[in-house]
Design an enzyme around this catalytic site. Structure first.
Site, PDB file in Angstrom:
ATOM      1  N   ASP A   1      -9.396 -11.464  20.588  1.00 28.04           N
ATOM      2  CA  ASP A   1      -8.636 -12.694  20.310  1.00 28.04           C
ATOM      3  C   ASP A   1      -8.146 -12.676  18.857  1.00 28.04           C
ATOM      4  O   ASP A   1      -8.531 -11.812  18.068  1.00 28.04           O
ATOM      5  CB  ASP A   1      -9.578 -13.883  20.565  1.00 28.04           C
ATOM      6  CG  ASP A   1      -8.850 -15.210  20.492  1.00 28.04           C
ATOM      7  OD1 ASP A   1      -7.635 -15.250  20.765  1.00 28.04           O
ATOM      8  OD2 ASP A   1      -9.503 -16.224  20.153  1.00 28.04           O
TER       9      ASP A   1
ATOM     10  N   GLU B   1      -3.098 -11.546  16.338  1.00 26.75           N
ATOM     11  CA  GLU B   1      -1.646 -11.530  16.057  1.00 26.75           C
ATOM     12  C   GLU B   1      -1.333 -10.770  14.767  1.00 26.75           C
ATOM     13  O   GLU B   1      -0.263 -10.168  14.732  1.00 26.75           O
ATOM     14  CB  GLU B   1      -1.120 -12.973  15.967  1.00 26.75           C
ATOM     15  CG  GLU B   1      -1.098 -13.691  17.306  1.00 26.75           C
ATOM     16  CD  GLU B   1      -2.490 -13.984  17.866  1.00 26.75           C
ATOM     17  OE1 GLU B   1      -3.406 -14.185  17.047  1.00 26.75           O
ATOM     18  OE2 GLU B   1      -2.663 -13.985  19.088  1.00 26.75           O
TER      19      GLU B   1
ATOM     20  N   ASP C   1      -3.361 -20.291  24.154  1.00 24.58           N
ATOM     21  CA  ASP C   1      -3.851 -21.675  24.167  1.00 24.58           C
ATOM     22  C   ASP C   1      -2.827 -22.631  24.774  1.00 24.58           C
ATOM     23  O   ASP C   1      -2.148 -23.398  24.076  1.00 24.58           O
ATOM     24  CB  ASP C   1      -4.216 -22.100  22.739  1.00 24.58           C
ATOM     25  CG  ASP C   1      -5.366 -21.265  22.202  1.00 24.58           C
ATOM     26  OD1 ASP C   1      -6.044 -20.590  23.013  1.00 24.58           O
ATOM     27  OD2 ASP C   1      -5.588 -21.269  20.979  1.00 24.58           O
TER      28      ASP C   1
HETATM   29  C1  GLC Z   1      -8.609 -19.110  20.334  1.00 28.47           C
HETATM   30  C2  GLC Z   1      -8.461 -18.538  21.733  1.00 28.47           C
HETATM   31  C3  GLC Z   1      -9.275 -19.349  22.697  1.00 28.47           C
HETATM   32  C4  GLC Z   1     -10.727 -19.358  22.233  1.00 28.47           C
HETATM   33  C5  GLC Z   1     -10.827 -19.909  20.824  1.00 28.47           C
HETATM   34  C6  GLC Z   1     -12.234 -19.819  20.257  1.00 28.47           C
HETATM   35  O1  GLC Z   1      -8.027 -20.375  20.262  1.00 28.47           O
HETATM   36  O2  GLC Z   1      -7.124 -18.483  22.126  1.00 28.47           O
HETATM   37  O3  GLC Z   1      -9.168 -18.840  23.998  1.00 28.47           O
HETATM   38  O4  GLC Z   1     -11.500 -20.132  23.098  1.00 28.47           O
HETATM   39  O5  GLC Z   1      -9.967 -19.195  19.975  1.00 28.47           O
HETATM   40  O6  GLC Z   1     -12.654 -18.520  20.189  1.00 28.47           O
END
Ligand code: GLC
Length: 745
Positions: free
Chosen positions: A433, A436, A522
Site C-alpha cells: 500500500d 504511489e 480508497d
Molecule cells: C490506505 C489504504 C487502505 C488501508 C489504509 C490503512 O488508505 O488504501 O486500504 O486500509 O491505508 O492501512
C-alpha cells in the site's frame, strides 16, 4: 461557392494557427526559458539490419527517431525530440519483443512506406512530419494530425503529439485506473500516481498509471501504448474534438500502435498489448475466494472471533486481512506483541479453518536506530536520498520514515528477502500500500482530503538508481509502486519457488500485472461509487490487469444495508472479491446488518464459489491469450455499437453476463443483450435474444445474471473455502434451452 467555403475555412485555419502561436508565445512569455518547437520536417533513411527493416528519422531541428514493426501487427515509433536515441530500458515491456521485424520498403522518396508481412503499412509524410498507419484492407488505423505536428519544449523536456480522431463517434477505453465513465472520449487525463483518499467520481489522476488505450469506431479497433513514465496526459477530444493528443513532461515520444490484426478486433489489440507488457501469472486459487478485510482487525481474539463467525454464519471465505494495526508502531516486518503475541499459532489455527492471512506492507520504514530493519537498510545503502545526498525522510503512518529505492535491484533484493520471516510464520500473501509513493502533508494529518498536492510524494528532484539509468523522481515516480510490487513478488518467488505468490498493490505502472493484483484504493460508500466500479474495473481489465477488485461497501463512509448488499452482488463475479473498510466504521462482514441482508449476502458469495472453476479457467485462459477475465460488453461484441457505452453490465469471460443493480430502491432494471448471441436467465431459464433490451426482475434478493446459449460452463457445488474444492465435483454444464442452475451445497 465551394471556393468561398474553402477560403473561409482557410482563413479560419489561419486565424486558428495564429491564435495557437499567440498562445504558445504567451505561454512562452510566462516562462522565459520555454522554447516550443514542432517536429515539422524530417529526413527518412531506410535501415536494414540483417533481415530487419526500419526507418531512421532525422528531424531538421535536431530530434531523432525510428519507426519499425515489432510484430506484423504492431508498429513502434520512438522519437527523442532533443537528440539521439539513447539505449533504453522499459519497466513496462518484458525483455523480449521490442526489436524490429522483417518488413518491406515501398512508397516514394517523398512518402516512404514500410509494409509488414501481414500487410499493415506505415507511411511517413516528410514535411510536415506525420505518420499514417493503414491496415491490410487499406483503411486508416490511425494518423498523426499533419495540421498540428508534434511539439516539444527544448528547455523543459515537455512534448505533445496529436492524432486525428477517426470520427466524432470514436470511443476510447483502457487508460488503466481512472474514476471516469466507461468510454473515455472527451476527457483530458493525467498520469501521475496519487494517493486520493475518498476520491469522487471524475477525480483524476488517482493511484495507477497505465498509458494504454483502445480506440473503437464502427467495429474497428486499434490500441496505443505510450511507454513514458514521466507525468503524462491524454486528451481524447476535450480540448479539440477533432484531435487526440498525448504527451509528457519529459522522456521520449515512445509508443506502440496495435493494429488489431485482420479483424481489427479489440481482442487482438489487448492480446498484443499483453504480449508486450506481460500476462499475469495464474493466481493461487484461494485468492479467487471471498476475502474479508477491515482496517482494525486486532487483537488476536478479534481475529479468532472473525474466523469463528465466518464459519458459524456459513459464509464461504478464504482470506482474512490484517491492516497496519498488526505492526509494532507501524514498523513493517514486525508484530505488535501485545495485540498478537503468537502470530504463527494464530495463522496456523486460521489455516486449519480454511482461512489464509494476508498482511499489509507499506514502503516507509520508520527511522529508529533501535529497529533492525531500518538500520539494516541504512547500512546496505538501500534508501532513497534527497538531492543533497541525505537520506530522504518523510512522514507516513510510523512518523519520519525512510524509503527503499525500488528502482535499485539491490534494494529490491534486500526488501524481498525481508518476507522470509513472515512466510515462515505462515503469512500467505502481501498487500503493498501507500506506494504511489504517498507521504503525509505535515500540517493536515486530520484532513487527508487534499487530493493533489506536490507535498504528498517525494520531491521531484529526488534521485533514483533507475536500474542503471540514474534519474530523478520526475522520471521514476510512476514506477515506484510497481517496483515495490515487483520486489515483493520476486522475493516471494525466490523464497517459495513452488508457490504462486499473492501480492495486491495500490499503485502501479503498465506491466504491473506481472507481479500483482490491483484494487481501486480508497473508494466511497455511495451509490455513485458502486456504479463506478464497473467502468473502472472493466477499463483496468482491458489495460492488461486481470486480477482486480474494488473495496466492497466502499472504504470511506458507512453504506446503508441495501447498498452493501447490492455491492456484494455486483462484486460476486469480479476477479477479486474483497470487503474492506476504514478504521472507526462498522465491520464490513456479510452478516453485519442482520436478516434478510445476511442471507442475501451469503447467497452472492455462494454464487461466486459455485462459479470458481469458471474463474480459475478464465485466469488460465489469460495466461495463454492475455484476454481479461472481466470484460466490458464491447470487448466481445465490437460489431454491436449499442454495447459501446454500457457501463452497468459486464461479462465474465465470454459466456456470463452480469447486470447488477447499482441504484437505490430498484426492483427491476433494464438489461441490454448484445447482438450475436442469445442469453438465458441464470435463475429462471428465460431466453433473451441478442440485440434486444428487456426489463428484468431485480428484487433485493437477486443478482440479474445471464448465460450465453451454447456455452459450456464449469461449475461446482458450494464449498466453504477453496480447500474443499474437488476436481471430481466440477460439472461442465451446457447452457441450452432448459438450463437453470440452482445453488447446491
Ligand atoms: C490506505 C489504504 C487502505 C488501508 C489504509 C490503512 O488508505 O488504501 O486500504 O486500509 O491505508 O492501512
Amino acid at each position: 461557392m465551394i471556393q468561398t467555403k474553402c477560403k473561409r475555412r482557410g482563413a479560419r485555419r489561419l486565424m486558428f494557427t495564429l491564435g495557437m502561436w499567440c498562445l504558445i508565445f504567451v505561454a512562452g512569455g510566462l516562462n522565459a526559458q520555454a522554447a516550443w518547437r514542432t517536429l515539422d520536417k524530417v529526413r527518412v533513411t531506410r535501415l536494414t539490419l540483417g533481415d530487419r527493416q526500419a526507418f531512421q528519422l532525422d528531424f531538421t531541428n535536431g530530434g531523432h527517431g525510428q519507426v519499425f514493426f515489432i510484430t506484423p501487427d504492431v508498429v513502434r515509433v520512438r522519437i527523442n525530440p532533443r537528440g539521439a536515441l539513447g539505449d533504453e530500458k522499459s519497466y513496462a515491456v518484458e525483455d523480449r519483443g521490442t526489436a524490429s521485424q522483417a518488413a518491406r520498403f515501398t512508397g516514394t522518396d517523398a512518402a516512404p512506406e514500410l509494409v509488414s508481412s501481414s500487410g499493415v503499412r506505415v507511411r511517413i509524410n516528410l514535411s510536415p512530419y506525420h505518420i499514417t498507419i493503414y491496415d491490410r484492407e487499406n483503411r486508416i488505423v490511425c494518423e498523426d494530425d499533419g495540421a498540428r505536428p508534434a511539439m516539444f519544449d527544448s528547455s523543459t523536456g515537455e512534448f505533445e503529439a496529436n492524432l486525428k480522431r477517426t470520427s466524432e463517434t470514436e470511443t476510447y477505453y483502457g487508460f488503466g485506473e481512472k474514476a471516469l465513465p466507461v468510454s473515455r472520449h472527451g476527457q483530458r487525463m493525467v498520469n501521475w500516481n496519487t494517493d486520493t483518499y475518498a476520491y469522487p467520481a471524475g477525480l483524476d489522476p488517482i493511484y495507477q498509471t497505465i498509458p494504454f488505450y483502445i480506440a473503437l469506431d464502427k467495429g474497428k479497433a486499434y490500441g496505443l501504448f505510450f511507454d513514458n513514465t514521466f507525468r503524462s496526459f491524454f486528451d481524447t477530444g476535450k480540448t479539440d474534438e477533432r484531435r487526440l493528443s498525448f504527451g509528457a513532461a519529459g522522456g521520449e515520444l515512445n509508443y506502440y500502435v496495435f493494429t488489431g490484426g485482420t479483424a481489427r478486433s479489440p481482442k487482438k489489440v489487448v492480446s498484443d498489448y499483453a504480449d508486450l507488457t506481460g500476462r499475469a501469472p495464474a493466481p493461487p486459487v484461494w485468492a479467487l475466494g471471498y476475502q474479508q478485510s477491515r482496517w482494525g482487525y486486532y487483537p488476536e481474539a478479534r481475529v479468532r472471533k472473525l474466523a469463528a463467525d465466518i464459519r458459524r454464519y456459513q459464509v464461504p471465505c478464504d482470506v482474512v486481512y490484517l491492516d497496519i494495526d498488526y505492526m509494532d508502531g507501524y514498523r513493517v516486518f514486525t508484530w505488535d506483541k501485545t495485540r498478537f503475541p503468537n502470530p504463527k499459532n494464530l495463522m496456523s489455527d486460521l489455516r486449519a479453518q480454511g482461512l489464509r492471512t494476508v498482511i499489509i506492507i507499506d514502503p516507509g520504514i520508520k527511522v529508529d536506530p533501535n529497529y533492525s530493519i531500518y538500520t539494516d537498510g541504512k547500512q546496505g545503502n538501500h534508501y532513497v536520498k534527497d538531492a543533497s545526498g541525505r537520506e530522504l525522510n518523510m512522514n507516513v503512518w510510523a512518523g519520519a520514515s525512510a524509503f527503499p529505492d525500488f528502482t535499485d535491484p539491490k534494494a529490491r533484493a534486500w526488501f524481498g528477502s525481508q518476507f522470509k520471516v513472515h512466510l515462515d510464520e505462515g503469512v500467505a500473501g502481501f498487500w503493498t500500500d501507500m506506494n504511489e509513493p504517498a507521504t503525509f502533508l505535515p500540517d493536515v494529518l486530520d484532513e487527508p482530503r487534499i487530493f493533489h498536492h506536490p507535498g504528498k510524494t517525494f520531491p521531484l528532484d529526488t534521485p533514483h538508481a533507475g536500474d542503471g539509468r540514474p534519474d530523478t523522481h520526475r522520471r521514476y515516480h510512476n514506477v515506484y509502486g510497481m517496483q515495490m510490487a515487483r520486489a515483493t513478488y520476486e522475493g516471494l518467488k525466490r523464497l517459495r519457488p513452488d508457490e504462486r505468490p499473492f501480492v495486491l498493490t495500490r499503485a502501479g505502472y503498465a506491466g504491473v500485472q506481472r507481479y500483482s493484483a490491483v484494487w481501486t484504493g480508497d473508494n466511497v460508500a455511495s451509490w455513485d461509487h458502486l456504479a463506478l466500479t464497473i467502468p473502472m474495473l472493466t477499463n483496468l481489465s482491458v489495460s492488461g490487469v486481470p486480477l482486480i477488485g474494488a473495496d466492497i461497501g466502499g472504504f470511506s463512509g458507512e453504506p446503508p444495508p441495501e447498498l452493501y448488499t447490492r455491492w456484494m452482488q455486483a462484486a460476486a463475479l469480479t476477479p477479486m472479491m474483497r470487503s474492506h473498510v476504514e478504521t472507526g466504521k462498522l465491520d464490513r462482514e456479510p452478516w453485519i446488518h442482520g436478516e434478510p441482508f445476511a442471507s442475501i449476502n451469503r447467497k452472492a458469495i455462494e454464487l461466486r464459489y459455485q462459479m470458481l472453476p469458471l474463474l480459475v479457467s478464465l485466469f488460465e485462459e489469460h495466461t495463454r491469450t492475455g484476454a481479461p477475465v472481466m470484460r466490458p460488453l464491447w470487448f466481445e461484441y465490437p460489431q454491436d455499437s449499442r454495447t459501446y457505452l454500457i457501463e452497468d453490465e459486464y461479462l465474465v469471460g465470454g459466456d456470463i453476463l452480469v447486470a447488477p443493480v447499482v441504484r437505490p430502491n430498484q426492483v427491476k432494471r433494464r438489461v441490454y443483450f448484445p447482438k450475436g448471441a442469445a442469453w438465458l436467465d441464470w435463475w429462471t431459464g428465460k431466453r433473451y435474444e441478442g440485440g434486444t433490451e428487456a426489463e428484468v426482475d431485480a428484487p433485493l434478493t437477486h443478482l440479474p445474471l445471464f448465460a450465453r446459449v451454447g456455452a459450456t460452463l464449469p461449475i461446482q457445488p458450494i464449498v466453504q473455502h477453496t480447500g474443499e474444492m474437488k476436481d471430481s465435483d466440477v460439472r461442465r454444464v451446457k447452457v441450452d434451452e432448459r438450463a437453470v442452475f440452482p445453488l447446491t451445497r
